[in-house]
Design a protein around this motif. Structure first.
Motif, PDB file in Angstrom:
ATOM      1  N   GLY A  89       0.820  -1.209   0.000  1.00  0.00           N
ATOM      2  CA  GLY A  89       0.000   0.000   0.000  1.00  0.00           C
ATOM      3  C   GLY A  89       0.854   1.258   0.000  1.00  0.00           C
ATOM      4  O   GLY A  89       0.610   2.201  -0.765  1.00  0.00           O
ATOM      5  N   ILE A  90       1.878   1.277   0.848  1.00  0.00           N
ATOM      6  CA  ILE A  90       2.786   2.435   0.918  1.00  0.00           C
ATOM      7  C   ILE A  90       3.532   2.592  -0.405  1.00  0.00           C
ATOM      8  O   ILE A  90       3.677   3.706  -0.917  1.00  0.00           O
ATOM      9  N   LEU A  91       3.991   1.479  -0.967  1.00  0.00           N
ATOM     10  CA  LEU A  91       4.672   1.543  -2.264  1.00  0.00           C
ATOM     11  C   LEU A  91       3.761   2.126  -3.340  1.00  0.00           C
ATOM     12  O   LEU A  91       4.198   2.908  -4.186  1.00  0.00           O
ATOM     13  N   THR A  92       2.491   1.768  -3.304  1.00  0.00           N
ATOM     14  CA  THR A  92       1.545   2.298  -4.277  1.00  0.00           C
ATOM     15  C   THR A  92       1.426   3.808  -4.145  1.00  0.00           C
ATOM     16  O   THR A  92       1.427   4.527  -5.148  1.00  0.00           O
ATOM     17  N   ASP A 134      -2.462   3.121 -11.342  1.00  0.00           N
ATOM     18  CA  ASP A 134      -3.759   2.630 -10.895  1.00  0.00           C
ATOM     19  C   ASP A 134      -3.579   1.930  -9.552  1.00  0.00           C
ATOM     20  O   ASP A 134      -3.137   0.790  -9.502  1.00  0.00           O
ATOM     21  N   PRO A 135      -3.917   2.617  -8.450  1.00  0.00           N
ATOM     22  CA  PRO A 135      -3.728   2.017  -7.127  1.00  0.00           C
ATOM     23  C   PRO A 135      -4.557   0.753  -6.908  1.00  0.00           C
ATOM     24  O   PRO A 135      -4.220  -0.076  -6.085  1.00  0.00           O
ATOM     25  N   LEU A 136      -5.618   0.584  -7.663  1.00  0.00           N
ATOM     26  CA  LEU A 136      -6.432  -0.625  -7.512  1.00  0.00           C
ATOM     27  C   LEU A 136      -5.661  -1.878  -7.911  1.00  0.00           C
ATOM     28  O   LEU A 136      -5.962  -2.969  -7.437  1.00  0.00           O
ATOM     29  N   GLU A 155      -5.619  -5.421  -5.981  1.00  0.00           N
ATOM     30  CA  GLU A 155      -5.885  -6.697  -6.655  1.00  0.00           C
ATOM     31  C   GLU A 155      -4.725  -7.671  -6.476  1.00  0.00           C
ATOM     32  O   GLU A 155      -4.941  -8.862  -6.243  1.00  0.00           O
ATOM     33  N   ALA A 156      -3.495  -7.174  -6.592  1.00  0.00           N
ATOM     34  CA  ALA A 156      -2.327  -8.045  -6.463  1.00  0.00           C
ATOM     35  C   ALA A 156      -2.204  -8.613  -5.053  1.00  0.00           C
ATOM     36  O   ALA A 156      -1.940  -9.804  -4.876  1.00  0.00           O
ATOM     37  N   VAL A 157      -2.383  -7.766  -4.052  1.00  0.00           N
ATOM     38  CA  VAL A 157      -2.313  -8.241  -2.670  1.00  0.00           C
ATOM     39  C   VAL A 157      -3.441  -9.227  -2.399  1.00  0.00           C
ATOM     40  O   VAL A 157      -3.230 -10.276  -1.788  1.00  0.00           O
ATOM     41  N   THR A 158      -4.628  -8.908  -2.876  1.00  0.00           N
ATOM     42  CA  THR A 158      -5.768  -9.799  -2.681  1.00  0.00           C
ATOM     43  C   THR A 158      -5.482 -11.168  -3.295  1.00  0.00           C
ATOM     44  O   THR A 158      -5.709 -12.198  -2.656  1.00  0.00           O
ATOM     45  N   ALA A 159      -4.981 -11.194  -4.505  1.00  0.00           N
ATOM     46  CA  ALA A 159      -4.693 -12.467  -5.173  1.00  0.00           C
ATOM     47  C   ALA A 159      -3.562 -13.218  -4.477  1.00  0.00           C
ATOM     48  O   ALA A 159      -3.643 -14.438  -4.279  1.00  0.00           O
ATOM     49  N   VAL A 205      -6.496  -5.544   6.012  1.00  0.00           N
ATOM     50  CA  VAL A 205      -6.119  -4.673   7.132  1.00  0.00           C
ATOM     51  C   VAL A 205      -4.758  -4.038   6.848  1.00  0.00           C
ATOM     52  O   VAL A 205      -4.566  -2.835   7.048  1.00  0.00           O
ATOM     53  N   GLY A 206      -3.824  -4.837   6.353  1.00  0.00           N
ATOM     54  CA  GLY A 206      -2.504  -4.304   6.021  1.00  0.00           C
ATOM     55  C   GLY A 206      -2.571  -3.246   4.937  1.00  0.00           C
ATOM     56  O   GLY A 206      -1.917  -2.196   5.044  1.00  0.00           O
ATOM     57  N   LEU A 207      -3.346  -3.488   3.893  1.00  0.00           N
ATOM     58  CA  LEU A 207      -3.505  -2.471   2.847  1.00  0.00           C
ATOM     59  C   LEU A 207      -4.114  -1.200   3.412  1.00  0.00           C
ATOM     60  O   LEU A 207      -3.691  -0.097   3.076  1.00  0.00           O
ATOM     61  N   SER A 208      -5.094  -1.355   4.290  1.00  0.00           N
ATOM     62  CA  SER A 208      -5.709  -0.176   4.916  1.00  0.00           C
ATOM     63  C   SER A 208      -4.664   0.626   5.677  1.00  0.00           C
ATOM     64  O   SER A 208      -4.629   1.859   5.582  1.00  0.00           O
ATOM     65  N   CYS A 209      -3.797  -0.056   6.403  1.00  0.00           N
ATOM     66  CA  CYS A 209      -2.724   0.635   7.123  1.00  0.00           C
ATOM     67  C   CYS A 209      -1.774   1.314   6.145  1.00  0.00           C
ATOM     68  O   CYS A 209      -1.374   2.459   6.351  1.00  0.00           O
TER      69      CYS A 209
END
Length: 185
Positions: A60-63, A80-82, A86-90, A122-126
């Motif tokens: 998330g921070i890298l994005t 595209d931050p999405l 998507e990558a983390v989710t997968a 949760v990690g992406l949210s952080c």
């Protein structure tokens, strides 16, 4: 030497204390989720959930950093931050799927897999600095995994794995004591 110093002193969009706070918060929330899994003696526990949360926060921070990077100034790029989401989710879904077992006609590890997947969220949210979403998400994960499990055990819908493991240990130790007594005779 100057180029190397410049490389390691690379400016970031987010201040380093903010980056550190986001990663540490992700580690803390991942530890809370992982502790619940450890306490229930599940396969993916404390370290796994911390690593998933911190990894997702890092992505998330890298994005955020890539979207604000000056490295691409003057070049036509689309950010595209999405795609990071998507990558983390997968990626986390792949790990979570590995924790799911099908043995003797029973499926095990679904809750742990779902917890791992949510730890990624949760990690992406952080990582994106969405503290409230990360905190509330963690709270809800703990309610679902902890309190609802206890409720299911009381209703007889779900078994308490810790109690089952305790019974197995006691059976083994009484069996061993019996064998030791027979050996003495």
């Amino acid at each position: 030497m100057g180029a190397l110093t410049e490389e390691f002193a690379h400016p970031t969009f987010l201040a380093f204390p903010v980056i550190a706070a986001r990663l540490l918060f992700a580690a803390l929330l991942g530890a809370l989720i992982g502790f619940e899994r450890e306490w229930r003696a599940r396969p993916a526990g404390l370290r796994t959930h911390i690593l998933i949360c911190v990894a997702a926060a890092t992505f998330g921070i890298l994005t955020v950093e890539i979207a604000h990077s000056t490295a691409f100034v003057g070049r036509e790029t689309v950010s595209d931050p999405l795609r990071a989401v998507e990558a983390v989710t997968a990626g986390v879904a792949f790990l979570a799927a590995g924790s799911i077992l099908f043995t003797r006609g029973e499926v095990q590890g679904l809750t742990t897999g779902a917890g791992m997947w949510l730890a990624g969220a949760v990690g992406l949210s952080c990582g994106f600095g969405l503290w409230q979403i990360a905190g509330l998400g963690t709270f809800l994960i703990l309610v679902v995994m902890g309190l609802l499990h206890s409720f299911e055990v009381k209703l007889g819908i779900a078994a308490d794995k810790r109690a089952h493991q305790r019974e197995r240990r006691e059976a083994r130790s009484s069996h061993k004591a019996k064998d030791d007594t027979e050996d003495r005779c």
